[in-house]
Design a protein around this motif. Structure first.
Motif, PDB file in Angstrom:
ATOM      1  N   UNK A  35      -0.211   0.605   6.849  1.00 17.78           N
ATOM      2  CA  UNK A  35      -1.142   1.365   5.628  1.00 17.78           C
ATOM      3  C   UNK A  35      -2.243   0.192   5.504  1.00 17.78           C
ATOM      4  N   UNK A  36      -3.331   0.466   4.775  1.00 23.95           N
ATOM      5  CA  UNK A  36      -4.490  -0.368   4.774  1.00 23.95           C
ATOM      6  C   UNK A  36      -4.340  -1.071   3.513  1.00 23.95           C
ATOM      7  N   UNK A  37      -3.446  -0.216   2.409  1.00 15.67           N
ATOM      8  CA  UNK A  37      -3.265  -0.545   1.022  1.00 15.67           C
ATOM      9  C   UNK A  37      -2.117  -1.408   0.603  1.00 15.67           C
ATOM     10  N   UNK A  38      -2.332  -2.586  -0.024  1.00 16.21           N
ATOM     11  CA  UNK A  38      -1.169  -3.279  -0.713  1.00 16.21           C
ATOM     12  C   UNK A  38      -0.560  -2.420  -1.516  1.00 16.21           C
ATOM     13  N   UNK A  86      16.550  -2.682  11.140  1.00 17.24           N
ATOM     14  CA  UNK A  86      15.319  -3.613  10.805  1.00 17.24           C
ATOM     15  C   UNK A  86      13.932  -3.033  11.706  1.00 17.24           C
ATOM     16  N   UNK A  87      13.504  -1.945  10.887  1.00 15.10           N
ATOM     17  CA  UNK A  87      12.546  -1.067  11.567  1.00 15.10           C
ATOM     18  C   UNK A  87      12.968   0.053  12.272  1.00 15.10           C
ATOM     19  N   UNK A  88      12.343   0.895  12.528  1.00 15.64           N
ATOM     20  CA  UNK A  88      12.899   1.812  13.251  1.00 15.64           C
ATOM     21  C   UNK A  88      12.936   1.438  14.968  1.00 15.64           C
ATOM     22  N   UNK A 220       7.268   1.591   7.445  1.00 15.22           N
ATOM     23  CA  UNK A 220       6.010   0.824   7.946  1.00 15.22           C
ATOM     24  C   UNK A 220       4.595   1.394   7.919  1.00 15.22           C
ATOM     25  N   UNK A 221       4.756   2.755   7.845  1.00 12.36           N
ATOM     26  CA  UNK A 221       3.488   3.393   7.623  1.00 12.36           C
ATOM     27  C   UNK A 221       2.938   3.698   6.351  1.00 12.36           C
ATOM     28  N   UNK A 225       5.138  -2.190   6.055  1.00 13.17           N
ATOM     29  CA  UNK A 225       5.472  -2.690   7.498  1.00 13.17           C
ATOM     30  C   UNK A 225       5.961  -4.048   7.467  1.00 13.17           C
ATOM     31  N   UNK A 226       5.849  -4.998   6.572  1.00 12.93           N
ATOM     32  CA  UNK A 226       6.442  -6.367   6.629  1.00 12.93           C
ATOM     33  C   UNK A 226       7.797  -6.449   6.611  1.00 12.93           C
TER      34      UNK A 226
END
Ligand code: PMP
Length: 359
Positions: A35-38, A86-88, A220-221, A225-226
């Motif tokens: 995602x580009x957004x915080x 821990x993430x997919x 994540x999307x 993501x972090x």
């Protein structure tokens, strides 16, 4: 020559290439489907408060109990049907390690419609599977007939359906997924990593109806993501086996706390998803008008071709600090660029730069 490596690392692993993101950064990163957004302020504030309360001297809750509850209530399943990873990416690996029974002495096998997300084949190779690839049709839609025939022939342990599919952006329709579920004796994984952008109903609430259905989701999307926070939904019988294989403390306390807050405030994230969807459709229409071939996408990225000049265009963009994903020799269609939808300003910069590239 390294005799230890040559003797101990199985050939399929020796043949893999490690994934490293492009070096040098770039001011406009449109290569990783993030995602580009915080995160929205109310979510950020709640996360900060929650982090202050963590006992960092203690291990995290090994069952991610509270996070599973939040996920289940948002996505229409029950906590016993949910496993957190821990993430997919981790959940894909755990699936592959758990369900690689050799039934009737044959090599375990996974079936993939291709092109698709690279981690399925990488994880499968590492876990000793044979990988059977069924190409999508030339227009990148699923070839259901070829898939069901192949499923009956090779009886795969697992079938992975990324829907929307990375990197093509296309969907498997409900009917197509049902047909695959009916044809397969093994597990059918519906990977909904990008499903928030498709606005299709989730399969998370349907695992009761299909004992061989497993659904993957990720934060994540949509801005997380972090965190590395992924979810798997499936029958508790299957999860019981996966719980034996996964690492006991696979999800950090930070991630559990922040993930729960994201899920409890998901509508705020969906507002941004809608912005991305509108931007995606605008970018696609503009680039199509300019003579590029943009494949229809239901995700937060799109796949684009530039008449054989994709590599050149990728370098041209990189020189302006715009990083996109150049995919060389993709199955079915050859070279292509996978471009993540950025925020409005980034998308404008992207369009301006592409406009100055003479196709
Ligand atoms: N599935 C698909 C289809 C993906 O594209 C990705 C990320 N690129 C993942 C799963 C993994 O997502 P994560 O590990 O960040 O949850």
């Amino acid at each position: 020559m390294n005799p230890i490596r040559d003797r101990l690392v199985p050939e399929p692993i020796q043949n893999l290439k490690a994934y490293f993101p492009p070096a040098g950064g770039g001011s406009v990163r449109l290569d990783a489907n993030e995602s580009p957004f915080v995160l929205p302020d109310p979510i950020n504030l709640k996360i900060k408060t929650a982090l202050d309360r963590l006992s960092l001297n203690r291990y995290p809750d090994p069952s991610s109990t509270s996070l599973r509850k939040s996920f289940a209530s948002r996505f229409g399943c029950v906590p016993d049907q949910v496993l957190v990873g821990n993430g997919s990416d981790e959940l894909i690996a755990t699936l592959l390690w758990t369900f690689r029974g050799h039934g009737e002495g044959k090599t375990p096998c996974v079936l993939l419609p291709v092109p698709t997300f690279g981690m399925y084949a990488i994880g499968a190779a590492a876990a000793g599977y044979q990988v059977v690839r069924v190409p999508l049709r030339p227009d990148l839609t699923p070839d259901l007939e070829a898939m069901t025939l192949k499923i009956r022939e090779v009886d795969p342990n697992l079938v992975f359906l990324s829907s929307p599919n990375n990197p093509t952006g296309g969907l498997f329709s409900a009917g197509e997924i049902e047909a695959v579920l009916d044809a397969a004796r093994g597990i059918v994984v519906v990977d909904e990593a990008y499903a928030d952008f498709s606005q299709e109903p989730t399969w998370c609430s349907r695992v009761d109806a299909y004992p061989n259905l497993v659904v993957l989701r990720t934060l994540s999307k949509v801005g997380g993501a972090a965190l590395r926070c992924g979810f798997l939904v499936g029958s508790p019988d299957l999860l019981k086996e996966m719980n034996k294989v996964r690492q006991p403390f696979n999800v950090s306390s930070f991630t559990q706390a922040a993930g729960e807050i994201m899920l409890e405030n998901f509508d705020l994230l969906m507002d941004r998803v809608l912005i991305t969807v509108a931007q995606r459709d605008h970018l696609g229409a503009t680039l199509n008008e300019w003579g590029y071939k943009v494949h229809p996408s239901r995700a937060n990225f799109f796949l684009m071709q530039a008449g054989g000049r994709e590599g050149e265009l990728s370098t041209f963009l990189h020189q302006a600090g715009i990083v996109v994903r150049f995919l060389s020799r993709l199955e079915v269609i050859g070279d292509a660029l996978r471009i993540t939808v950025g925020e409005a300003r980034e998308n404008m910069v992207l369009l301006e730069r592409i406009r100055s590239f003479s196709l």
